[in-house]
Design an enzyme around this catalytic site. Structure first.
Site, PDB file in Angstrom:
ATOM      1  N   HIS A 108      -2.884   7.209   7.304  1.00 10.98           N
ATOM      2  CA  HIS A 108      -1.885   8.117   6.708  1.00 10.98           C
ATOM      3  C   HIS A 108      -2.544   9.419   6.238  1.00 10.98           C
ATOM      4  O   HIS A 108      -1.945  10.498   6.345  1.00 10.98           O
ATOM      5  CB  HIS A 108      -1.218   7.472   5.491  1.00 10.98           C
ATOM      6  CG  HIS A 108      -0.019   6.626   5.793  1.00 10.98           C
ATOM      7  ND1 HIS A 108       1.121   7.119   6.393  1.00 10.98           N
ATOM      8  CD2 HIS A 108       0.231   5.319   5.561  1.00 10.98           C
ATOM      9  CE1 HIS A 108       2.021   6.145   6.506  1.00 10.98           C
ATOM     10  NE2 HIS A 108       1.503   5.027   6.008  1.00 10.98           N
ATOM     11  N   GLN A 148       2.853  10.040   1.724  1.00  7.59           N
ATOM     12  CA  GLN A 148       4.162   9.380   1.822  1.00  7.59           C
ATOM     13  C   GLN A 148       5.105   9.824   0.708  1.00  7.59           C
ATOM     14  O   GLN A 148       6.319   9.623   0.823  1.00  7.59           O
ATOM     15  CB  GLN A 148       4.015   7.854   1.802  1.00  7.59           C
ATOM     16  CG  GLN A 148       3.310   7.304   3.045  1.00  7.59           C
ATOM     17  CD  GLN A 148       3.223   5.797   3.021  1.00  7.59           C
ATOM     18  OE1 GLN A 148       2.320   5.234   2.415  1.00  7.59           O
ATOM     19  NE2 GLN A 148       4.173   5.113   3.645  1.00  7.59           N
ATOM     20  N   GLY A 177       0.837  -1.191   0.000  1.00  2.23           N
ATOM     21  CA  GLY A 177       0.000   0.000   0.000  1.00  2.23           C
ATOM     22  C   GLY A 177       0.869   1.237   0.000  1.00  2.23           C
ATOM     23  O   GLY A 177       2.057   1.175   0.349  1.00  2.23           O
ATOM     24  N   CYS A 211       5.858  -0.126   7.622  1.00  2.00           N
ATOM     25  CA  CYS A 211       5.484   1.087   6.876  1.00  2.00           C
ATOM     26  C   CYS A 211       6.692   1.543   6.081  1.00  2.00           C
ATOM     27  O   CYS A 211       7.802   1.597   6.610  1.00  2.00           O
ATOM     28  CB  CYS A 211       5.042   2.188   7.845  1.00  2.00           C
ATOM     29  SG  CYS A 211       4.480   3.679   7.000  1.00  2.00           S
ATOM     30  N   LEU A 212       6.457   1.873   4.815  1.00  2.00           N
ATOM     31  CA  LEU A 212       7.560   2.315   3.960  1.00  2.00           C
ATOM     32  C   LEU A 212       8.160   3.629   4.460  1.00  2.00           C
ATOM     33  O   LEU A 212       9.290   3.954   4.093  1.00  2.00           O
ATOM     34  CB  LEU A 212       7.067   2.475   2.514  1.00  2.00           C
ATOM     35  CG  LEU A 212       6.630   1.164   1.836  1.00  2.00           C
ATOM     36  CD1 LEU A 212       5.943   1.455   0.498  1.00  2.00           C
ATOM     37  CD2 LEU A 212       7.818   0.222   1.640  1.00  2.00           C
ATOM     38  N   HIS A 242      -4.645   1.125   7.722  1.00  2.00           N
ATOM     39  CA  HIS A 242      -3.298   1.717   7.788  1.00  2.00           C
ATOM     40  C   HIS A 242      -3.178   2.890   6.803  1.00  2.00           C
ATOM     41  O   HIS A 242      -2.648   3.947   7.149  1.00  2.00           O
ATOM     42  CB  HIS A 242      -2.273   0.605   7.480  1.00  2.00           C
ATOM     43  CG  HIS A 242      -0.841   1.019   7.380  1.00  2.00           C
ATOM     44  ND1 HIS A 242       0.136   0.542   8.230  1.00  2.00           N
ATOM     45  CD2 HIS A 242      -0.180   1.846   6.508  1.00  2.00           C
ATOM     46  CE1 HIS A 242       1.308   1.063   7.896  1.00  2.00           C
ATOM     47  NE2 HIS A 242       1.146   1.853   6.846  1.00  2.00           N
ATOM     48  N   GLU A 243      -3.700   2.706   5.586  1.00  2.00           N
ATOM     49  CA  GLU A 243      -3.572   3.764   4.566  1.00  2.00           C
ATOM     50  C   GLU A 243      -4.465   4.967   4.885  1.00  2.00           C
ATOM     51  O   GLU A 243      -4.051   6.117   4.709  1.00  2.00           O
ATOM     52  CB  GLU A 243      -3.914   3.217   3.177  1.00  2.00           C
ATOM     53  CG  GLU A 243      -3.041   2.070   2.680  1.00  2.00           C
ATOM     54  CD  GLU A 243      -1.564   2.288   2.832  1.00  2.00           C
ATOM     55  OE1 GLU A 243      -1.120   3.455   2.877  1.00  2.00           O
ATOM     56  OE2 GLU A 243      -0.832   1.285   2.932  1.00  2.00           O
TER      57      GLU A 243
HETATM   58  O1  GNR Z   1       4.043  -2.571   2.624  1.00  2.00           O
HETATM   59  C1  GNR Z   1       3.360  -2.448   3.646  1.00  2.00           C
HETATM   60  N1  GNR Z   1       3.062  -3.551   4.370  1.00  2.00           N
HETATM   61  C2  GNR Z   1       2.133  -3.568   5.396  1.00  2.00           C
HETATM   62  C3  GNR Z   1       2.084  -4.681   6.219  1.00  2.00           C
HETATM   63  C4  GNR Z   1       1.165  -4.763   7.230  1.00  2.00           C
HETATM   64  C5  GNR Z   1       0.263  -3.731   7.423  1.00  2.00           C
HETATM   65  C6  GNR Z   1       0.291  -2.617   6.617  1.00  2.00           C
HETATM   66  C7  GNR Z   1       1.214  -2.529   5.597  1.00  2.00           C
HETATM   67  S1  GNR Z   1       1.236  -1.143   4.565  1.00  2.00           S
HETATM   68  C8  GNR Z   1       2.924  -1.113   4.091  1.00  2.00           C
HETATM   69  C9  GNR Z   1       3.185  -0.023   3.073  1.00  2.00           C
HETATM   70  C10 GNR Z   1       2.915   1.326   3.668  1.00  2.00           C
HETATM   71  O2  GNR Z   1       3.656   1.907   4.407  1.00  2.00           O
HETATM   72  N2  GNR Z   1       1.751   1.863   3.395  1.00  2.00           N
HETATM   73  O3  GNR Z   1       1.411   3.041   3.927  1.00  2.00           O
HETATM   74 NI    NI Z   2       2.495   3.125   5.822  1.00  2.00          NI
END
Ligand code: GNR
Ligand code: NI
Length: 171
Positions: free
Chosen positions: A140, A51, A46, A94-95, A136-137
């Protein structure tokens, strides 16, 4: 299409509330294409627009496993319209906080309403990894990160580590 640099904590843009998308123009289509390219290259499942420093309510996702067909999902102005009482724990990363992983408990299922890249309204019910990724997204887009769900000790520890690294990189 372009690969875009991914911001890392403590960049203040990761803590801002983003703006709804109002226009479905060529710039939006290019942004979405850039986000997919950046997400797949990272690789991640995601990516939210803030980001890459674009303060708009746009997310891209693909939780399909490597062996199967890609399943790209674009969500514009997404809203969680239902969350299950039942919770589910998954190890998140999270990236914007590379190489840091911790378990987070969230609602196991959710329903989300959003606009697709053509501007059509879509409703989607999700469970498992997709439900976690959607939450999660959307976090953000509101300046919230998965470390906000951890103990203050863990959050402060990882924040300090990345703050020091950023200072060292800036010289
Ligand atoms: O790549 C991602 N893996 C992930 C694993 C578990 C829960 C959420 C994620 S999202 C993350 C990429 C990211 O930072 N998205 O905002
Ligand atoms: Ni993230």
């Amino acid at each position: 299409m372009a690969l875009r640099p991914i911001l890392q904590i403590p960049d203040p843009r990761l803590r801002q509330v983003t703006d709804p998308v109002a226009e479905f123009d060529d710039a939006l289509q290019t942004l979405i294409d850039d986000m997919f390219q950046t997400m797949y290259e990272a690789p991640g499942i995601g990516l939210a627009a803030p980001q890459i420093g674009e303060m708009k309510r746009v997310v891209v996702m693909d939780v399909s496993d490597k062996e199967s067909e890609p399943d790209p999902i674009t969500m514009i102005n997404p809203e969680l319209i239902w969350l299950s009482d039942e919770l589910w724990t998954h190890e998140e990363g999270c990236l914007s906080i590379p190489e840091y992983y911790e378990e987070v408990e969230r609602p196991a299922e959710c329903k989300v309403r959003f606009l697709d890249r053509q501007g059509e309204t879509v409703e989607l019910a999700a469970e498992g990894l997709l439900a976690t990724c959607i939450q999660h997204e959307i976090d953000h887009l509101d300046g919230k990160l998965f470390i906000d769900y951890l103990s203050r000790l863990k959050r402060d520890r990882v924040t300090k580590k990345f703050t020091k690294a950023a200072k060292r990189a800036a010289g």
